[in-house]
Design a protein around this motif. Structure first.
Motif, PDB file in Angstrom:
ATOM      1  N   VAL A   1       0.835  -1.092  -0.079  1.00  0.00           N
ATOM      2  CA  VAL A   1      -0.114   0.135  -0.008  1.00  0.00           C
ATOM      3  C   VAL A   1       0.705   1.291  -0.044  1.00  0.00           C
ATOM      4  O   VAL A   1       0.699   2.111  -0.658  1.00  0.00           O
ATOM      5  N   GLU A   2       1.748   1.390   0.905  1.00  0.00           N
ATOM      6  CA  GLU A   2       2.743   2.494   0.940  1.00  0.00           C
ATOM      7  C   GLU A   2       3.513   2.695  -0.362  1.00  0.00           C
ATOM      8  O   GLU A   2       3.779   3.647  -0.822  1.00  0.00           O
ATOM      9  N   ALA A   3       3.948   1.650  -0.775  1.00  0.00           N
ATOM     10  CA  ALA A   3       4.679   1.728  -2.318  1.00  0.00           C
ATOM     11  C   ALA A   3       3.658   2.350  -3.484  1.00  0.00           C
ATOM     12  O   ALA A   3       4.064   3.038  -4.160  1.00  0.00           O
ATOM     13  N   MET A   4       2.455   1.723  -3.297  1.00  0.00           N
ATOM     14  CA  MET A   4       1.595   2.291  -4.334  1.00  0.00           C
ATOM     15  C   MET A   4       1.225   3.544  -4.290  1.00  0.00           C
ATOM     16  O   MET A   4       1.008   4.366  -5.031  1.00  0.00           O
ATOM     17  N   GLN A   5       0.822   4.081  -3.050  1.00  0.00           N
ATOM     18  CA  GLN A   5       0.874   5.384  -2.754  1.00  0.00           C
ATOM     19  C   GLN A   5       2.069   6.325  -3.042  1.00  0.00           C
ATOM     20  O   GLN A   5       1.781   7.463  -3.857  1.00  0.00           O
ATOM     21  N   ARG A   6       3.161   5.822  -3.012  1.00  0.00           N
ATOM     22  CA  ARG A   6       4.335   6.721  -3.481  1.00  0.00           C
ATOM     23  C   ARG A   6       4.172   6.840  -4.888  1.00  0.00           C
ATOM     24  O   ARG A   6       4.565   7.905  -5.452  1.00  0.00           O
ATOM     25  N   GLN A   7       3.846   5.470  -5.512  1.00  0.00           N
ATOM     26  CA  GLN A   7       3.919   5.613  -7.046  1.00  0.00           C
ATOM     27  C   GLN A   7       2.807   6.532  -7.523  1.00  0.00           C
ATOM     28  O   GLN A   7       3.025   7.393  -8.574  1.00  0.00           O
TER      29      GLN A   7
END
Length: 332
Positions: free
Chosen positions: A43-49
């Motif tokens: 989730v955090e990685a997708m938010q960053r992307q």
């Protein structure tokens, strides 16, 4: 900076290219190559992307952003980016949708990724959720994939609630899908209360492969609705990811020929074809990466001409065949 324009007969100002969040707000989607675009499904990685792509959109002047309750955490990702970057609500235009509930539980593969229900209970629940997520930024609330078969355009409780939201200041729209887009839109144009039309906007699929909604979109434009075009790249089919598809070889040859002549890419040419339509207010990019978004945005400068328009008529598909192909695309 991308120019702004009036959205139909409303007072809302939008940009000719908008960013759709369908591929950015959840780990699984049907766009070709989505698995290669998403570096991590955390989730955090997708938010960053998502934030990287949103920042790119902002840098290039995009000011319309489109989400939905079924797009996973798309609304939350939008809101967090707006907040972190101190974006004033009056500097952007935001649309979201209700009617589908996200059910994939943040998985790429699921028995059901989303469940459709156009009831007043779902509308009220999802309106509250959208308000909690992006309320201060929301301008447009749309029925997600309205169809005649769902009965939503004849559901008095739903229509009454939508009229209430409209009177309170929110623009009301509907998105369309399938071979009957045009018929559904014509029915929607007749939904009125004391002479006031309910719908301010429509979001429909139109691309160089699937043009069947064009007559209805033209009529809606003349009636003053704002027109948003989704799936301009046919879920990735109108990109280089179709280069190796033998079933698409002849169409791809024609598209590549015009792209080469005009010094652009397949996706930018296909997007430019939408921008060239006199009834189109916004074309959505569904890019999930910075590189792809920049390539889509290049359409603004493509010198799309009559020769390209004539040549691309030859790649159009039968609507039934188009939608059958789309329904067969794999979540990835």
């Amino acid at each position: 900076m991308m120019p702004r324009r009036q959205f139909g007969s409303t007072q809302l100002e939008v940009t000719p290219i908008g960013l759709g969040m369908a591929a950015l707000g959840r780990p699984g989607y049907i766009t070709l190559g989505h698995a290669q675009d998403i570096r991590s499904t955390d989730v955090e990685a997708m938010q960053r992307q998502a934030h990287i792509v949103l920042h790119t959109a902002w840098e290039f002047g995009i000011r319309y952003f489109d989400a939905a309750r079924s797009y996973g955490k798309a609304e939350q990702f939008l809101s967090s980016w707006f907040t972190e970057n101190d974006i004033p609500a009056n500097e952007v235009a935001v649309g979201s949708k209700w009617g589908y509930t996200y059910t994939a539980d943040w998985q790429v593969e699921a028995d059901e990724h989303e469940i459709k229900e156009h009831s007043v209970d779902v509308l009220q629940r999802q309106w509250a959720e959208t308000q909690e997520n992006i309320g201060p930024y929301l301008n447009l609330y749309q029925i997600h994939s309205a169809t005649q078969s769902s009965g939503v355009l004849e559901n008095d409780a739903v229509l009454e609630e939508l009229f209430r939201l409209k009177r309170a200041g929110t623009l009301i729209g509907l998105s369309l899908s399938g071979t009957a887009q045009g018929d559904t839109l014509m029915q929607a144009l007749d939904v009125k209360d004391n002479g006031t039309r309910l719908f301010d906007a429509v979001q429909a699929t139109w691309n160089i492969l699937e043009r069947s909604a064009e007559p209805a979109l033209t009529e809606a434009h003349h009636a003053g609705l704002g027109i948003i075009v989704k799936e301009a790249l046919a879920n990735g089919r109108l990109t280089v990811r179709s280069a190796a598809n033998p079933d698409f070889a002849e169409q791809y040859r024609v598209i590549m020929g015009q792209a080469g002549r005009l010094g652009t890419s397949v996706d930018a040419l296909s997007t430019a074809a939408v921008l060239a339509q006199p009834w189109a207010d916004i074309v959505l990019s569904g890019a999930a990466s910075r590189v792809h978004l920049i390539s889509n945005i290049a359409a603004i400068n493509v010198p799309f001409d009559d020769e390209a328009a004539a040549a691309l008529q030859d790649v159009t598909e039968d609507p039934d065949a188009y939608w059958q192909t789309r329904s067969a695309l794999a979540w990835n």
